[in-house]
Each structure stands twice: as structure tokens, then as C-alpha cells.
Design a protein around this motif. Structure first.
Motif, PDB file in Angstrom:
ATOM      1  N   GLY A  34      -6.293  26.792 -40.690  1.00 58.29           N
ATOM      2  CA  GLY A  34      -5.220  27.456 -39.969  1.00 58.29           C
ATOM      3  C   GLY A  34      -5.682  28.709 -39.267  1.00 58.29           C
ATOM      4  O   GLY A  34      -4.951  29.270 -38.467  1.00 58.29           O
TER       5      GLY A  34
ATOM      6  N   ARG B 136       2.465  25.600 -40.077  1.00 53.92           N
ATOM      7  CA  ARG B 136       1.384  26.001 -40.978  1.00 53.92           C
ATOM      8  C   ARG B 136       1.737  27.311 -41.689  1.00 53.92           C
ATOM      9  O   ARG B 136       1.501  27.471 -42.889  1.00 53.92           O
ATOM     10  CB  ARG B 136       0.083  26.167 -40.193  1.00 53.92           C
TER      11      ARG B 136
ATOM     12  N   ASN C  61       1.567  25.786 -35.444  1.00 54.91           N
ATOM     13  CA  ASN C  61       1.210  27.042 -36.111  1.00 54.91           C
ATOM     14  C   ASN C  61       2.385  27.607 -36.897  1.00 54.91           C
ATOM     15  O   ASN C  61       2.202  28.217 -37.950  1.00 54.91           O
ATOM     16  CB  ASN C  61       0.721  28.065 -35.087  1.00 54.91           C
TER      17      ASN C  61
ATOM     18  N   ALA D 112      -5.638  19.375 -41.438  1.00 54.90           N
ATOM     19  CA  ALA D 112      -6.605  20.420 -41.770  1.00 54.90           C
ATOM     20  C   ALA D 112      -7.915  19.833 -42.242  1.00 54.90           C
ATOM     21  O   ALA D 112      -9.000  20.340 -41.943  1.00 54.90           O
ATOM     22  CB  ALA D 112      -6.023  21.346 -42.842  1.00 54.90           C
TER      23      ALA D 112
ATOM     24  N   LEU E 197       0.199  18.054 -42.447  1.00 54.35           N
ATOM     25  CA  LEU E 197      -0.546  19.252 -42.095  1.00 54.35           C
ATOM     26  C   LEU E 197      -1.848  19.357 -42.879  1.00 54.35           C
ATOM     27  O   LEU E 197      -2.889  19.757 -42.336  1.00 54.35           O
ATOM     28  CB  LEU E 197       0.307  20.501 -42.333  1.00 54.35           C
TER      29      LEU E 197
END
Length: 311
Positions: free
Chosen positions: A95, A19, A16, A88, A84
Motif C-alpha cells: 500500500g 486500502r 487507496n 497486494a 485487496l
């Protein structure tokens, strides 16, 4: 955010945090990143500071409007962006907890570049769940439509003016003077063009993209140092049609090399001139700053820029 001087932590980094870092890096603003992620600005600030403490490095410098990434942050973004973004796509998550699957990416550009270069390069993303909506057309109208929000990304044959759009170089297209082998033999081929210039093509039909001969005129000025003084025998508003006619023996044309590489290699077309300094045009990938709330826009953009290095 400067002068941290902390010691880097060990152990795996929270995804996180990465992101959030990538959202800030792409948007250039904590506020814009917060909107994209569905978080509060203080939460974004806290997460960036946590990542900086973990890495032991500053990532951004505060400016009057937004933030600017330091070189270390640019390098980090290059390393983490593709993994990333791929994650996704697989999870259908941008996110935010419970976020819906990203909408289609609206990509526009010249039909030839879209069909022969951009779309094949994006095939892997499509199989992973990225959706595309494509439009074709001339550069100036497409850029106007981009400004009005009709597209997310435009492949442009010119660098847009002003600051309303952001552009990154995508590829350099080299222009070549070509004809079918039979036509080349009749006019004496490359040696005749090298010795006498383009006069040897007098009487050979010119096949071109548009009535004003934009590509051919530029080639004549750049390579031969003179004005092109003829009119088109045939105009086709798609360079693939021009290529087909020339390869069939209808005449000659000036085409982007990427479009006719296979025909030149196979012998279906003959290169009539091979200048040391061929005319080259830089093609750009253009986006409206701050317009990419859809995370797949950045995914498609970054994927095309990487692929364009080999075009």
C-alpha cells in the motif's frame, strides 16, 4: 465519526481509500494504520472521511483509544479484504509507494495441525508470493514466544489468558476413541464398550501423546464419567506417530477426528465409541494486537480463519 447523513457518490471507488479503510479496520486506530501505510494521520483521516462520503455511511466510531468499526464497516471489510490482500501479493506492494515486498510470516502451532490443516490451506498464498517460517511445539511455550515477538501467529489449543494477545476461534477438534480392526474384534468392538464400558480395554496397550495422558484422561472423564487408571505403553510427542502405531495394531488411543478421518473411512481404524456428546476442544488463532506491520500476517490470518470453518 458519526452523523454524516451524506448521499453516496456513484462511480468506482479509489482502491487507496479501501486500502486505508482496511488498515484502520484491522488496527483499530488511525495512528496505527498510518504507520502501516507510511502515511500521516491527517491523510488517513481525510481518506476515511472521503470514503464515508462516497459510501454515504459512517464507518467508525471514535473511542478514547482508537476507533471501533460499525457493523456496516465489518461487512465491508469481509468483502474487500481477500481481493485487496490478493492484489497486494501480486504486486508485492503493501500500500506504500515503492514499498518493499512483505517479509515472511512466522506461524507456529502443533505439528499435526500445521502439517495437515494449516499449511495445505496456505498453499495458494505461497504460490502467489507469501513466505512462511513455521515452528512447532507445545501451546504454552509458543504463546510465551508470541508475547516476546518470536512469532506473528500461533495456532493454540487453549484460549490465552489476559489481554496481551488477541484470539479468534479457528476450529473445533472432536476426540475419538480408536483402535485397529483386529484389536477391536478381540475386545468385542463397539458393542462391548457400550455395554461394559472401558473395562473391556484392560490389558490393551495405550498409545498416547504424553506421559500424563492429557487427551485420554479428558475423554475418560467426559464420556465414561470416571478417572483413567492406567499408564501409557508408548508415548509419541507427535499424534501422527500415535496414529501410525494404533493403525498398525499396537493398541488403542484417543485422537482428534480430523487426524484419523481417512483411516476411519477406509477401515484402517475402528471407532470404539460414538457418544452423543463427544469431547470437543476449540482451537484458536492467536496474534499480538498491533503487531502486524507486515500486511501478509493479516492475509495469512484471514485465510486460515476462512479455511478453518471447513475443518
Amino acid at each position: 465519526m458519526t452523523g454524516m447523513g451524506q448521499t453516496a457518490a456513484t462511480g468506482p471507488t479509489d482502491l487507496n481509500l479501501l486500502r486505508t479503510f482496511l488498515a484502520v479496520h484491522r488496527s483499530g486506530s488511525f495512528t496505527a494504520a498510518a504507520r502501516v501505510l507510511g502515511l500521516s494521520q491527517p491523510t488517513v483521516t481525510t481518506q476515511i472521511r472521503a470514503l464515508e462520503r462516497r459510501l454515504g455511511r459512517d464507518l467508525f466510531e471514535r473511542q478514547a483509544r482508537g476507533v471501533v468499526a460499525v457493523p456496516f464497516a465489518d461487512a465491508l471489510a469481509l468483502r474487500v479484504a481477500a481481493p485487496l490482500d490478493d492484489l497486494a501479493v501480486v504486486t508485492g506492494d503493501d500500500g506504500r509507494t515503492g514499498a518493499p515486498v512483505a517479509g515472511p510470516v512466522r506461524l507456529a502451532g502443533p505439528a499435526e495441525l500445521l502439517c495437515l490443516r494449516a499449511l495445505p490451506a496456505l498453499a495458494a498464498l505461497v504460490t502467489q508470493g507469501v513466505r512462511l517460517r513455521t515452528s512447532t511445539g507445545l501451546t504454552d511455550p509458543l504463546l510465551d514466544e508470541l508475547r516476546s515477538g518470536q512469532h506473528d501467529l500461533v495456532i493454540s489449543t487453549v484460549r490465552p489468558r489476559g489481554r496481551s494477545l488477541s484470539a479468534v476461534p479457528l476450529m473445533d477438534e472432536e476426540f475419538v476413541l480408536v483402535t485397529a480392526p483386529g484389536v477391536a474384534e478381540r475386545v468385542g468392538g463397539p458393542p462391548a464398550v457400550a455395554a461394559a464400558g472401558p473395562v473391556v480395554l484392560h490389558g490393551v496397550p495405550l498409545i498416547t501423546y504424553a506421559e500424563d495422558l492429557p487427551i485420554a484422561r479428558r475423554y475418560w472423564r467426559h464420556v465414561f464419567g470416571r478417572r483413567l487408571d492406567c499408564s501409557a505403553a508408548v508415548t509419541v510427542p507427535d499424534l501422527r506417530g500415535v496414529l501410525s502405531l494404533v493403525a498398525a495394531g499396537a493398541g488403542f488411543s484417543v485422537l482428534p477426528r480430523y487426524l484419523c478421518t481417512a483411516e476411519l473411512t477406509s477401515g484402517a481404524l475402528t471407532l470404539l465409541a460414538d457418544p452423543d456428546d463427544p469431547p470437543i476442544n476449540t482451537v484458536y488463532l492467536v496474534q499480538r494486537p498491533g503487531s502486524a506491520a507486515n500486511p501478509h500476517v493479516a492475509l495469512v490470518r484471514d485465510h486460515l480463519v476462512r479455511a478453518g470453518r471447513g475443518w
